[in-house]
Design a protein around this motif. Structure first.
Motif, PDB file in Angstrom:
ATOM      1  N   TRP A  89       0.835  -1.201   0.000  1.00  0.00           N
ATOM      2  CA  TRP A  89       0.000   0.000   0.000  1.00  0.00           C
ATOM      3  C   TRP A  89       0.870   1.252   0.000  1.00  0.00           C
ATOM      4  CZ3 TRP A  89      -1.108   4.251   3.109  1.00  0.00           C
ATOM      5  CH2 TRP A  89      -2.264   4.961   2.740  1.00  0.00           C
ATOM      6  N   ILE A  90       1.929   1.233   0.763  1.00  0.00           N
ATOM      7  CA  ILE A  90       2.833   2.390   0.795  1.00  0.00           C
ATOM      8  C   ILE A  90       3.425   2.633  -0.590  1.00  0.00           C
ATOM      9  CG2 ILE A  90       5.059   3.226   1.684  1.00  0.00           C
ATOM     10  CD1 ILE A  90       2.770   3.648   3.679  1.00  0.00           C
ATOM     11  N   ASN A  91       3.728   1.589  -1.346  1.00  0.00           N
ATOM     12  CA  ASN A  91       4.224   1.776  -2.718  1.00  0.00           C
ATOM     13  C   ASN A  91       3.188   2.482  -3.586  1.00  0.00           C
ATOM     14  OD1 ASN A  91       6.863   0.808  -2.621  1.00  0.00           O
ATOM     15  ND2 ASN A  91       6.193  -1.309  -2.856  1.00  0.00           N
ATOM     16  N   LEU A  92       1.920   2.105  -3.445  1.00  0.00           N
ATOM     17  CA  LEU A  92       0.856   2.813  -4.180  1.00  0.00           C
ATOM     18  C   LEU A  92       0.777   4.271  -3.737  1.00  0.00           C
ATOM     19  CD1 LEU A  92      -2.016   0.157  -4.003  1.00  0.00           C
ATOM     20  CD2 LEU A  92      -0.624   0.739  -5.997  1.00  0.00           C
ATOM     21  N   PHE A  93       0.925   4.484  -2.444  1.00  0.00           N
ATOM     22  CA  PHE A  93       0.877   5.833  -1.886  1.00  0.00           C
ATOM     23  C   PHE A  93       2.026   6.683  -2.435  1.00  0.00           C
ATOM     24  CE2 PHE A  93       1.693   8.679   1.892  1.00  0.00           C
ATOM     25  CZ  PHE A  93       0.581   9.484   1.710  1.00  0.00           C
ATOM     26  N   VAL A 155       6.474   9.501   4.892  1.00  0.00           N
ATOM     27  CA  VAL A 155       6.621   9.019   3.523  1.00  0.00           C
ATOM     28  C   VAL A 155       6.593  10.206   2.557  1.00  0.00           C
ATOM     29  CG1 VAL A 155       5.507   7.668   1.683  1.00  0.00           C
ATOM     30  CG2 VAL A 155       5.700   6.723   4.002  1.00  0.00           C
ATOM     31  N   GLY A 156       5.656  11.113   2.777  1.00  0.00           N
ATOM     32  CA  GLY A 156       5.559  12.294   1.916  1.00  0.00           C
ATOM     33  C   GLY A 156       6.825  13.127   1.931  1.00  0.00           C
ATOM     34  N   ASN A 157       7.383  13.320   3.107  1.00  0.00           N
ATOM     35  CA  ASN A 157       8.608  14.112   3.212  1.00  0.00           C
ATOM     36  C   ASN A 157       9.775  13.429   2.517  1.00  0.00           C
ATOM     37  OD1 ASN A 157       7.379  16.209   4.557  1.00  0.00           O
ATOM     38  ND2 ASN A 157       7.875  15.420   6.581  1.00  0.00           N
ATOM     39  N   TYR A 168      18.784  10.514  -6.057  1.00  0.00           N
ATOM     40  CA  TYR A 168      17.997  10.276  -4.861  1.00  0.00           C
ATOM     41  C   TYR A 168      16.902   9.266  -5.157  1.00  0.00           C
ATOM     42  CZ  TYR A 168      14.972  10.990  -0.843  1.00  0.00           C
ATOM     43  OH  TYR A 168      14.212  10.785   0.282  1.00  0.00           O
ATOM     44  N   ASP A 169      16.878   8.179  -4.419  1.00  0.00           N
ATOM     45  CA  ASP A 169      15.891   7.121  -4.605  1.00  0.00           C
ATOM     46  C   ASP A 169      14.890   7.164  -3.448  1.00  0.00           C
ATOM     47  OD1 ASP A 169      14.432   4.819  -5.027  1.00  0.00           O
ATOM     48  OD2 ASP A 169      16.187   3.514  -5.238  1.00  0.00           O
ATOM     49  N   ALA A 170      13.792   7.880  -3.665  1.00  0.00           N
ATOM     50  CA  ALA A 170      12.778   8.041  -2.620  1.00  0.00           C
ATOM     51  C   ALA A 170      12.206   6.688  -2.204  1.00  0.00           C
ATOM     52  CB  ALA A 170      11.658   8.961  -3.097  1.00  0.00           C
ATOM     53  N   ARG A 171      12.002   5.790  -3.167  1.00  0.00           N
ATOM     54  CA  ARG A 171      11.444   4.480  -2.840  1.00  0.00           C
ATOM     55  C   ARG A 171      12.360   3.717  -1.885  1.00  0.00           C
ATOM     56  NH1 ARG A 171       6.855   2.934  -5.041  1.00  0.00           N
ATOM     57  NH2 ARG A 171       6.547   3.872  -7.044  1.00  0.00           N
ATOM     58  N   LYS A 172      13.653   3.814  -2.092  1.00  0.00           N
ATOM     59  CA  LYS A 172      14.609   3.135  -1.212  1.00  0.00           C
ATOM     60  C   LYS A 172      14.516   3.710   0.198  1.00  0.00           C
ATOM     61  CE  LYS A 172      17.983   0.318  -0.407  1.00  0.00           C
ATOM     62  NZ  LYS A 172      17.708  -1.101  -0.330  1.00  0.00           N
ATOM     63  N   MET A 173      14.408   5.016   0.310  1.00  0.00           N
ATOM     64  CA  MET A 173      14.301   5.642   1.632  1.00  0.00           C
ATOM     65  C   MET A 173      12.980   5.268   2.312  1.00  0.00           C
ATOM     66  SD  MET A 173      17.192   6.863   2.006  1.00  0.00           S
ATOM     67  CE  MET A 173      16.812   7.320   3.665  1.00  0.00           C
ATOM     68  N   VAL A 174      11.911   5.161   1.537  1.00  0.00           N
ATOM     69  CA  VAL A 174      10.621   4.746   2.098  1.00  0.00           C
ATOM     70  C   VAL A 174      10.713   3.289   2.572  1.00  0.00           C
ATOM     71  CG1 VAL A 174       8.189   4.296   1.545  1.00  0.00           C
ATOM     72  CG2 VAL A 174       9.261   6.451   0.841  1.00  0.00           C
ATOM     73  N   GLU A 175      11.436   2.439   1.819  1.00  0.00           N
ATOM     74  CA  GLU A 175      11.651   1.052   2.264  1.00  0.00           C
ATOM     75  C   GLU A 175      12.351   1.019   3.613  1.00  0.00           C
ATOM     76  OE1 GLU A 175      13.792  -1.483  -0.465  1.00  0.00           O
ATOM     77  OE2 GLU A 175      12.464  -0.947  -2.113  1.00  0.00           O
ATOM     78  N   VAL A 176      13.346   1.881   3.781  1.00  0.00           N
ATOM     79  CA  VAL A 176      14.071   1.954   5.049  1.00  0.00           C
ATOM     80  C   VAL A 176      13.114   2.377   6.168  1.00  0.00           C
ATOM     81  CG1 VAL A 176      15.905   3.189   6.306  1.00  0.00           C
ATOM     82  CG2 VAL A 176      16.319   2.355   3.971  1.00  0.00           C
TER      83      VAL A 176
END
Length: 185
Positions: A89-93, A155-157, A168-176
């Motif tokens: 769900w976070i990936n969709l977000f 996640v937004g930030n 910058y890989d936002a998805r990687k940071m969100v995974e962390v």
């Protein structure tokens, strides 16, 4: 989309899905011809449904909010764990947030319109995120002290500025960030 024939609703959803995919890949300023090509329609079809770029972006925004809202419960049903459902769900977000960042520029000068859309976003998505967090916490898969709005803001930030820096890989940071929700041993 209430009151439209089923095939007209499907066609509009196909068009909005295509526009969302193009916006995620290339930003909200992507050429309309790219959206038309992805949707398999002529540019006139897009302009008939959405006379301005702002109309299209707002429609995509609402469409993505609804898709995210509906995806939460579906993911809880279909994923092996609540934690996996939360991650998907976070990936969709994150995809949604890419489009949302372009929305502010489109609605510049229409603060009331922007605030109404933001309230709609919060009303629809915070409860879904809370449901996913609660399910994962109840299963002992994540810590229980994280609130939905706090996670969504985090996640937004992490997604801000990603479109301006290819390194910058936002998805990687969100995974962390999501991995950090796991309970500490």
């Amino acid at each position: 989309m209430a009151g439209k024939r089923a095939d007209a609703r499907r066609n509009e959803e196909t068009l909005l899905d295509a526009a969302a995919a193009v916006f995620v890949a290339d930003g909200v300023e992507a050429p309309v011809r790219d959206i038309a090509a992805k949707a398999g329609v002529g540019m006139g079809t897009i302009y008939r449904h959405f006379p301005t770029r702002a109309d299209l972006i707002i429609a995509v925004y609402r469409h993505q909010v609804e898709a995210c809202a509906q995806a939460g419960p579906a993911l809880l049903e279909s994923c092996a764990t609540a934690y996996a459902a939360l991650g998907r769900w976070i990936n969709l977000f994150v995809d949604f947030l890419v489009t949302k960042h372009g929305l502010a520029a489109v609605l510049r000068g229409d603060q009331a319109g922007f605030e109404a859309l933001h309230a709609y976003f919060l009303d629809r998505l915070v409860p879904v995120c809370a449901q996913l967090l609660d399910a994962a916490a109840a299963a002992g898969q994540i810590r229980s002290d994280v609130e939905a709005l706090t996670l969504m803001r985090g996640v937004g930030n992490l997604c801000i500025g990603a479109e301006h820096d290819v390194r910058y890989d936002a998805r990687k940071m969100v995974e962390v960030l999501i991995a950090g929700l796991r309970p500490q041993p």
